[in-house]
Design an enzyme around this catalytic site. Structure first.
Site, short mmCIF file in Angstrom:
data_model
loop_
_atom_site.label_atom_id
_atom_site.label_comp_id
_atom_site.label_asym_id
_atom_site.label_seq_id
_atom_site.Cartn_x
_atom_site.Cartn_y
_atom_site.Cartn_z
N GLU A 84 0.95 -0.92 -0.11
CA GLU A 84 0.52 -0.02 -0.07
C GLU A 84 1.11 1.21 0.13
OE1 GLU A 84 -2.78 -0.09 -1.23
OE2 GLU A 84 -4.18 -2.13 -0.32
N TYR A 135 -6.14 6.47 4.31
CA TYR A 135 -5.54 5.49 3.22
C TYR A 135 -5.04 4.07 3.83
CZ TYR A 135 -4.68 2.35 -0.47
OH TYR A 135 -5.09 1.85 -1.19
N ASP A 191 -9.93 5.12 -2.15
CA ASP A 191 -8.40 5.46 -2.55
C ASP A 191 -8.95 6.63 -4.35
OD1 ASP A 191 -9.34 4.32 -4.64
OD2 ASP A 191 -7.53 2.86 -5.10
N CYS A 209 -14.17 3.00 -14.68
CA CYS A 209 -14.58 4.34 -14.09
C CYS A 209 -13.26 5.22 -13.52
CB CYS A 209 -15.16 4.32 -12.96
SG CYS A 209 -16.54 5.92 -12.72
N CYS A 248 -18.55 4.21 -19.70
CA CYS A 248 -19.44 3.79 -19.65
C CYS A 248 -20.59 3.12 -20.30
CB CYS A 248 -20.78 5.07 -19.13
SG CYS A 248 -19.73 6.67 -18.40
N CYS A 269 -19.88 -0.70 -18.04
CA CYS A 269 -19.99 -0.11 -17.00
C CYS A 269 -21.60 -1.08 -16.33
CB CYS A 269 -19.78 1.09 -16.43
SG CYS A 269 -20.00 0.83 -14.34
N CYS A 279 -25.90 5.27 -11.88
CA CYS A 279 -25.13 6.32 -12.00
C CYS A 279 -25.57 7.14 -11.76
CB CYS A 279 -24.08 5.90 -13.01
SG CYS A 279 -22.62 7.54 -12.48
S1 SF4 Z 1 -21.20 4.98 -15.43
FE1 SF4 Z 1 -21.14 5.73 -13.72
S2 SF4 Z 1 -19.73 4.23 -12.73
FE2 SF4 Z 1 -19.91 3.60 -14.59
S3 SF4 Z 1 -18.43 4.13 -15.86
FE3 SF4 Z 1 -19.36 5.61 -15.61
S4 SF4 Z 1 -19.58 6.64 -14.48
FE4 SF4 Z 1 -18.27 5.48 -13.83
#
Ligand code: SF4
Length: 296
Positions: free
Chosen positions: A42, A125, A143, A192, A198, A201, A208
């Protein structure tokens, strides 16, 4: 945030991670629960990319498998092994932390937040990461990757460090804290990122906040804890510092060679200033002939 949405978000992140984690499972610190190994990793990861840290991790751990072996070694040896990871002051701090662990904790990395944070170079952290990843305690770790996900997906707004921690604490999956922390980190790292992917994701379909609101004005920009671009390395003082430490690993640097070794033969006063900084930080010392050498 409605409870139902929070539950759906957690489920989406964890089921994405069940397969996505394979991409980062090779990172050597992922397979250990040894608190010393986790602490070393870390401290490295705080300012060094995972790929570069991974290659040095095994070298450091095989030379210093526990705090006592590092505490016994001269600090200069730790600096020499650290060289190339950047921000060499971390080597000095880690060495001091190892000594404190030996002197105050009988050579065992402590498992309390305050005791961890009393170690040099260990902030919130790192202390939380050791508790979560080594001791598997239910603490949330924020982080730079997690900070981006929280600002975009959960808050949809810029977050201070305090608010990011509050959100992280609220979201924590208490009975799977280690997995949850890793999953959020990996989401921030793999999808992200500074330029979010996105379309791949798991939170893209209505989970989101920022995406659902049309992705205008990225809240991750300017949120506390999200990484800022580092200044140029080439031509910087950091480059000169690196050259001097590297040269000192090979052997003593005579005062007359200072400007040349630092890479600024035309600017001896800059070389002198940078060398003074290294002396003040304890990364270099002077021998009895006034030459610059590794400390200890
Ligand atoms: S949908 Fe939201 S959480 Fe997913 S990559 Fe895009 S900005 Fe990040």
């Amino acid at each position: 945030v409605p409870r139902r949405r929070v539950l759906a978000l957690k489920e989406a992140v964890l089921s994405w991670w069940a397969t996505a984690k394979a991409e980062r499972d090779w990172l050597p610190w992922r397979s250990t629960r040894d608190p010393w190994a986790v602490l070393v990793s870390e401290v490295m990861l705080a300012q060094t990319q995972a790929g570069r840290a991974a290659s040095r991790f095994a070298t450091l751990l095989s030379r210093f498998p526990e705090p006592a072996s590092m505490a016994r070694a001269p600090v200069g040896e730790v600096v020499a092994l650290w060289n190339g990871l950047g921000y060499n002051r971390r080597a000095i701090w880690l060495h001091a932390a190892a000594r404190r662990i030996v002197e105050q904790h009988a050579g065992t990395v402590p498992d309390r937040l305050n005791a961890l944070m009393a170690l040099s170079g260990v902030g919130t952290y790192t202390a939380r990461a050791v508790l979560a990843f080594a001791f598997e305690r239910p603490v949330a770790v924020v982080d730079t990757n997690v900070a981006r996900v929280l600002a975009r997906a959960v808050a949809g707004a810029r977050l201070s460090a305090g608010h990011a921690q509050v959100w992280a604490d609220r979201l924590l999956v208490v009975d799977q804290a280690r997995a949850w922390n890793l999953a959020l980190m990996d989401l921030g790292s793999l999808l992200c990122g500074p330029r979010p992917a996105c379309d791949r994701c798991p939170l893209e379909q209505g989970l989101c906040v920022w995406r659902s609101a049309g992705s205008v004005l990225d809240p991750a920009c300017g949120s506390a804890g999200t990484s800022r671009a580092q200044g140029r390395f080439v031509g910087s003082d950091r480059q000169g510092r690196g050259r001097l430490v590297r040269a000192a690993i090979e052997g003593p640097i005579a005062y007359a060679q200072l400007a040349e070794v630092a890479g600024w033969p035309e600017d001896p006063s800059r070389a002198e200033r940078v060398a003074q900084g290294l002396l003040a930080d304890g990364l270099l010392a002077k021998d009895d002939k006034g030459r610059l050498v590794l400390p200890g």
